[in-house]
Design an enzyme around this catalytic site. Structure first.
Site, PDB file in Angstrom:
ATOM      1  N   GLU A 273      52.940  38.084  46.373  1.00  0.00           N
ATOM      2  CA  GLU A 273      52.055  37.073  45.804  1.00  0.00           C
ATOM      3  C   GLU A 273      51.762  35.957  46.814  1.00  0.00           C
ATOM      4  OE1 GLU A 273      50.500  37.178  42.706  1.00  0.00           O
ATOM      5  OE2 GLU A 273      51.215  39.228  42.970  1.00  0.00           O
ATOM      6  N   TRP A 276      49.141  37.339  48.992  1.00  0.00           N
ATOM      7  CA  TRP A 276      47.823  37.260  48.349  1.00  0.00           C
ATOM      8  C   TRP A 276      47.173  35.912  48.648  1.00  0.00           C
ATOM      9  CZ3 TRP A 276      44.229  40.177  46.294  1.00  0.00           C
ATOM     10  CH2 TRP A 276      44.532  41.395  45.672  1.00  0.00           C
ATOM     11  N   TRP A 304      23.311  38.110  35.020  1.00  0.00           N
ATOM     12  CA  TRP A 304      24.272  37.591  34.066  1.00  0.00           C
ATOM     13  C   TRP A 304      23.555  37.004  32.858  1.00  0.00           C
ATOM     14  CZ3 TRP A 304      29.105  38.944  35.208  1.00  0.00           C
ATOM     15  CH2 TRP A 304      29.451  39.158  36.555  1.00  0.00           C
ATOM     16  N   ASN A 339      49.395  33.359  35.439  1.00  0.00           N
ATOM     17  CA  ASN A 339      48.548  34.182  36.300  1.00  0.00           C
ATOM     18  C   ASN A 339      47.970  35.394  35.572  1.00  0.00           C
ATOM     19  OD1 ASN A 339      47.468  34.790  39.007  1.00  0.00           O
ATOM     20  ND2 ASN A 339      48.731  36.613  38.822  1.00  0.00           N
ATOM     21  N   TRP A 357      30.554  34.681  36.952  1.00  0.00           N
ATOM     22  CA  TRP A 357      31.902  34.255  37.367  1.00  0.00           C
ATOM     23  C   TRP A 357      31.905  32.844  37.924  1.00  0.00           C
ATOM     24  CZ3 TRP A 357      32.534  32.837  42.440  1.00  0.00           C
ATOM     25  CH2 TRP A 357      31.605  33.312  43.376  1.00  0.00           C
ATOM     26  N   TRP A 380      38.681  34.922  40.813  1.00  0.00           N
ATOM     27  CA  TRP A 380      37.525  35.112  39.947  1.00  0.00           C
ATOM     28  C   TRP A 380      36.669  36.287  40.406  1.00  0.00           C
ATOM     29  CZ3 TRP A 380      35.780  33.811  35.318  1.00  0.00           C
ATOM     30  CH2 TRP A 380      36.487  32.835  34.622  1.00  0.00           C
TER      31      TRP A 380
END
Length: 482
Positions: A273, A276, A304, A339, A357, A380
């Site tokens: 993590e 990441w 969208w 998370n 988004w 996102w």
């Protein structure tokens, strides 16, 4: 060694294992410590009750006290950093300004402007790597290009990790060079910089260096269970260190070192993590256009839905899907979101409600104490399937099955959606399926005391697949039909 220097603190609010502070103290005879409440950032905030400002202020109080105990202290200004830092260098007679690098586009532009202003007065800006283990071009593919998928990046990151990368900076060996602030200098109150001190004084997590250390000490006792518990928001499984990483009240080198040498599935998963986080920093540095555009340019053509009522219901936690609503209410009440719930909430906005988004990313940016542009944008775009992801766009979270899997007893839902407290575990994930008489017996009325589902998930899934197929190359679109 006759030089004077400023150390300009930004997202590194600690006085230990601090690259810029260490180099300034080692290189210069006199070192002033500076922080600027940057009006270019603060004036753009939509609320005068932004939790991040409260978190920063509390961290500065502790940092100032620690520096004063060592013979220094903070010089704090409220203004535009591009003006205040060169002005402070002039006032204090500094030959150079030392900073730790920031990789966000606006920060890069700000630092370039400061460097230019300093240079015009014969001063230098020295910058250092501090908030990551590897930065910029340090981890590249064999072809010399940035990674676009996380797993191979993680492997390369771990292969490149050597003990020297995790060495702490021994700031404490050089504290004699610290200079106290000018007479009368004091940390301004939150009220003095235009924020509501009363509403920001009670933050939902411990702050400052001591808060970071307390959270890390607690997590060390639980890290072996991290992999097993991290996806369950009702369990104490995660580290809760994200805000401290964002503002540098903990040292990434110390955290990564502990995870690397601790071993075991829990520590290994947590280290992943942390990687990441660096992956998204790397992406942002190489591809700053992702702030406003899809990482995969083909998806900039996605159509969208413009649905203000749907977005408002999502923001308020009134979608009729209990775990989504609990997640959004946790965010609104505390400035934090687990998370796993970030993924579920983001998937619901983009793939159930069909909303861009970027709207969700902006809302999270306003609400999260731990808001970090790189991580927020990357997360996102991952959820929306427009970003760095080995999985294709037809991965769509089912909000009911996610709820059943990750909050099976409904404990998290009941905490934030008390309207459903009496609903049995088996029904709390989809309470609209209860017969009206059962609802009445439980003291609820779907559509009145709690919203009916704002969309039908199966229908929304079909619309999302059609939305992506419309802009996806034919070979990949056909693969998604399987």
């Amino acid at each position: 060694m006759g030089q004077k220097a400023l150390v300009w603190f930004r997202r590194d609010l600690r006085h230990f294992d601090h690259a810029a502070l260490y180099h300034a103290l080692r290189d210069c005879a006199s070192v002033f410590c500076v922080f600027v409440f940057d009006r270019d950032i603060l004036d753009a905030l939509p609320s005068r009750e932004d939790r991040r400002v409260g978190f920063i202020h509390a961290a500065l109080v502790e940092l100032d006290a620690a520096l004063r105990a060592a013979g220094g202290g903070l010089v704090v200004r409220h203004g535009r950093a591009v003006d205040e830092v060169p002005r402070l260098a002039e006032e204090l007679g500094a030959d150079a300004v030392y900073v730790n690098r920031d990789y966000e586009p606006q920060a890069i532009a700000r630092d370039a402007a400061v460097a230019k202003a300093l240079a015009s007065a014969g001063r230098a800006l020295h910058d250092f790597k501090d908030q990551v283990i590897f930065e910029q071009d340090e981890i590249l593919t064999k072809g010399g290009t940035p990674y676009s998928v996380f797993t191979p990046y993680r492997r390369a990151w771990q292969a490149a990790l050597t003990p020297d990368r995790l060495q702490s900076y021994p700031v404490g060996d050089h504290l004699a060079a610290l200079c106290p602030p000018p007479a009368g200098a004091a940390l301004p109150t939150l009220d003095a910089i235009g924020f509501s001190a009363g509403n920001l004084s009670e933050l939902p997590m411990p702050t400052g260096m001591s808060g970071g250390e307390a959270l890390f000490a607690d997590f060390r006792d639980r890290i072996d269970r991290y992999r097993a518990l991290r996806d369950f928001p009702a369990r104490k499984g995660v580290s809760y260190l994200s805000a401290h990483l964002r503002f540098g009240t903990v040292s990434i080198r110390q955290l990564a070192s502990y995870a690397s040498f601790q071993g075991g599935q829990g520590a290994e998963t947590w280290l992943s993590e942390l990687i990441w986080r660096e992956f998204y920093q790397m992406v942002l540095w190489h591809r700053p256009e992702v702030v406003d555009h899809c990482y995969r340019p083909v998806y900039d053509a996605l159509q969208w839905d413009d649905w203000a009522e749907g977005f408002a219901a999502w923001c308020a936690g009134q979608t009729g899907y209990p775990l989504v609503d609990a997640a959004m209410r946790q965010l609104n009440q505390s400035g934090y979101m687990h998370n796993r719930l970030r993924m579920i909430a983001a998937s619901f906005l983009t793939k159930d409600l069909g909303i861009d988004w970027r709207a969700g990313e902006r809302y999270f940016a306003q609400q999260l104490i731990d808001y970090d542009l790189a991580a927020n944008n990357g997360g996102w775009q991952w959820a929306a399937s427009t970003g760095c992801d080995a999985q294709p766009w037809f991965r769509i979270f089912n909000p009911v099955t996610q709820s059943q899997k990750f909050d099976p007893a409904g404990a998290f839902i009941r905490r934030y959606v008390p309207e459903l407290a009496a609903v049995p575990d088996r029904d709390i994930h989809a309470p609209w399926t209860l017969p009206p008489l059962t609802q009445s017996a439980l003291g609820i009325r779907i559509g009145e005391t709690y919203p009916a589902p704002i969309v039908d998930h199966a229908e929304a899934r079909a619309r999302t697949l059609a939305r992506f197929r419309a802009v996806t190359p034919a070979d990949k679109a056909s693969a998604g039909a399987s």
